[in-house]
Scaffold this active site. Sequence first.
Site, PDB file in Angstrom:
ATOM      1  N   HIS A  29       0.849  -1.193   0.000  1.00  0.00           N
ATOM      2  CA  HIS A  29       0.000   0.000   0.000  1.00  0.00           C
ATOM      3  C   HIS A  29       0.885   1.244   0.000  1.00  0.00           C
ATOM      4  O   HIS A  29       1.247   1.754   1.064  1.00  0.00           O
ATOM      5  CB  HIS A  29      -0.909   0.001   1.233  1.00  0.00           C
ATOM      6  N   HIS A 264      -4.093   2.990  -3.574  1.00  0.00           N
ATOM      7  CA  HIS A 264      -4.284   2.440  -2.233  1.00  0.00           C
ATOM      8  C   HIS A 264      -3.525   1.140  -2.010  1.00  0.00           C
ATOM      9  O   HIS A 264      -2.687   1.076  -1.114  1.00  0.00           O
ATOM     10  CB  HIS A 264      -5.771   2.208  -1.956  1.00  0.00           C
ATOM     11  N   GLU A 413     -18.543  -4.754  23.863  1.00  0.00           N
ATOM     12  CA  GLU A 413     -17.686  -5.942  23.970  1.00  0.00           C
ATOM     13  C   GLU A 413     -16.441  -5.834  23.101  1.00  0.00           C
ATOM     14  O   GLU A 413     -15.334  -6.198  23.533  1.00  0.00           O
ATOM     15  CB  GLU A 413     -18.476  -7.199  23.585  1.00  0.00           C
ATOM     16  N   HIS A 475     -29.083 -16.288  23.472  1.00  0.00           N
ATOM     17  CA  HIS A 475     -28.154 -16.166  24.593  1.00  0.00           C
ATOM     18  C   HIS A 475     -27.510 -17.505  24.967  1.00  0.00           C
ATOM     19  O   HIS A 475     -26.809 -17.580  25.979  1.00  0.00           O
ATOM     20  CB  HIS A 475     -28.875 -15.586  25.815  1.00  0.00           C
TER      21      HIS A 475
END
Length: 673
Positions: A29, A264, A413, A475
């Site tokens: 890159h 890029h 999280e 869950h």
Amino acid sequence: MSEPHIDALSINTLRFLAVDAVEKARSGHPGMPMGAAPMAYALWTRLLRFDPQAPRWPDRDRFVLSAGHGSMLLYGLLHLAGFGLTLEDLKSFRQWGSKTPGHPEFGETPGVETTTGPLGQGISAAVGMAIAERHLAARYNRPGFEVVDHWTYVIAGDGDLMEGVSAEAASLAGHLGLGRLVVLYDDNRITIEGGTDLTFSEDVEARFRAYGWQTLTVEDGNDPDAVEAALRQARAEPDRPSLIRVRTHIGYGSPGKQDSADAHGAPLGPDEVRRTKERLGWPAEPEFHVPDRAREPFRRAAERGRAERERWEALMARYREQHPDLAAEFERRMAGELPDGWDQAVPTFDPDAKGVATRGAGGKVLNALAARVPELMGGSADLGPSTKTLLNGEDDFSRHTPAGRNLRFGVREHAMAAVLNGMANHGGFRPFGSTFFVFSDYLRPSLRLAALMKLPVIHVFTHDSIFVGEDGPTHQPVEHLASLRAMPNLVVLRPADANETAEAWRVALERTGGPTALVLTRQNVPVLDRGALAPASGLRRGGYVLREASAGPEGVRMILVATGSEVHLALQAADRLEADGVPTRVVSLPSWELFEEQDPAYRDEVLPSAVPARVAVEAGSPFGWDRYAGPAGAVVAIDRFGASAPAGVLAERFGFTVDNVVSTARRVLERAG
């Protein structure tokens, strides 16, 4: 400020080291380093405090290239600054065994503070580094002894700021008022697919101001003086992290590819390299050209850094005299060593048929350890009361109480795990985080980076099976154990009772070669009577004979292997089989990874090849269990999602009953003859 000619010379050196390395590797890159070189140059030569002769000096500034695909920018900086990266290292960019891998890797290259590449991870880990600095300063600094006094700097790109993890982490950083965190935002307005206007039209600065950040702007990213001025303005704000938007041009100087997605992720190509060098007044030959004068600003910065380190070492010498206990603790922590007697207060649990959830036992062990291990710091993603991971008697870490050890991550999280990584990267911590096991999916990319970097991060995953019950399949983890067991360098521990849980915490704190996942129950499980069984220390070997068959080792006909709460089911099934005249061994196998580390003789002693009749029992996916059940054995597991119902009903419906385990064992015995 330095001489403009020297600035331009050094900046173009950084640009063309990247261009030539990518061209030689035929991959990489080049565009980001070409556009961001001026801001990186300004930071490294004018503000960043580093000493290449002591790259792990505790009070150095931390620099994170969050846009890790632009790794050649960082390697060029490290080369010019004298970190031991040679031109030959740069020429071996992206090659086998080189110090210059495609994305920066912690532990592989001196001066690389954290592994980056997955976008958003670097800036999020940097939040953890800034938390680490703030906490250590609050705990150890005393009047006249600022032994912890450094900054965390980041270069991040558009892609970093699109990723959700960076939004989570930036929100937390603003809430905590991490004033020593400064992010240079490389606003080049290009992604792989084209201009950012395809997908990213938000007001980034307004978003960060809403998070509680100071925002600044440099409209000309080729002006290192303007970048320096913005950096100094950022440093003058003690109560807010700072985002400096720097308007840059990807592939700067390339006549055909500047401001284009073509710059890029691919080499410029020989013709475009030649044209770019002509445009910027750079010699076409030799490749990897480094004028000696281009090194001078970096030499001066390194000399300043060495002087700063020497002053710090003199300060530490006086600190040891005035505050010997604090100094000893600080230096021990930064060395990654646990204190003497760290596990002496770990509780043992008396036999109890009613039992205790392993999450509850884990909370008691954690608090006993935290009283002796000050580097234990962490929290949960808004689930502390459920995961039992709050540290009793400790303040929350906040902008007002930075010495606190309870980290309140909120419902974040992914950022939680990335922040824990940054704390571990920083040094001086054994960080932990917790959530329900099913939500390990939300943080897995950060957990994977911890494993890749071999960081001693501890994850406490509770509510570990379908026996969560009424909360239902959203869950109830099913595939998660198999998924985490597939990850290199991660040790998964699913203890069977409170005393195995205590041993699991010991293992987690002793480990330095990667993260540890403690997988714990919501429901109560009996505390086993170890007088009639093997001691819980067997967990340390990953698997062990919990109860031997009545006929002794030579007379075993059936082996039941289980983990966690299902060990108790296996013990009950073994009672039934023994009553029917089938000598049955029960093996607790809380960690496949630790078991596989044992020598073959031990593994065969626990699971002898001479006894092919085996049944494995686990309330999760059966994937992988064939290695322990063997070709003649069977697995009692779950290969579908769960359901919303009481735990007892789920056990009956999904076959986690004594009757089903016994009948499965009998079928295995019949097949074995």
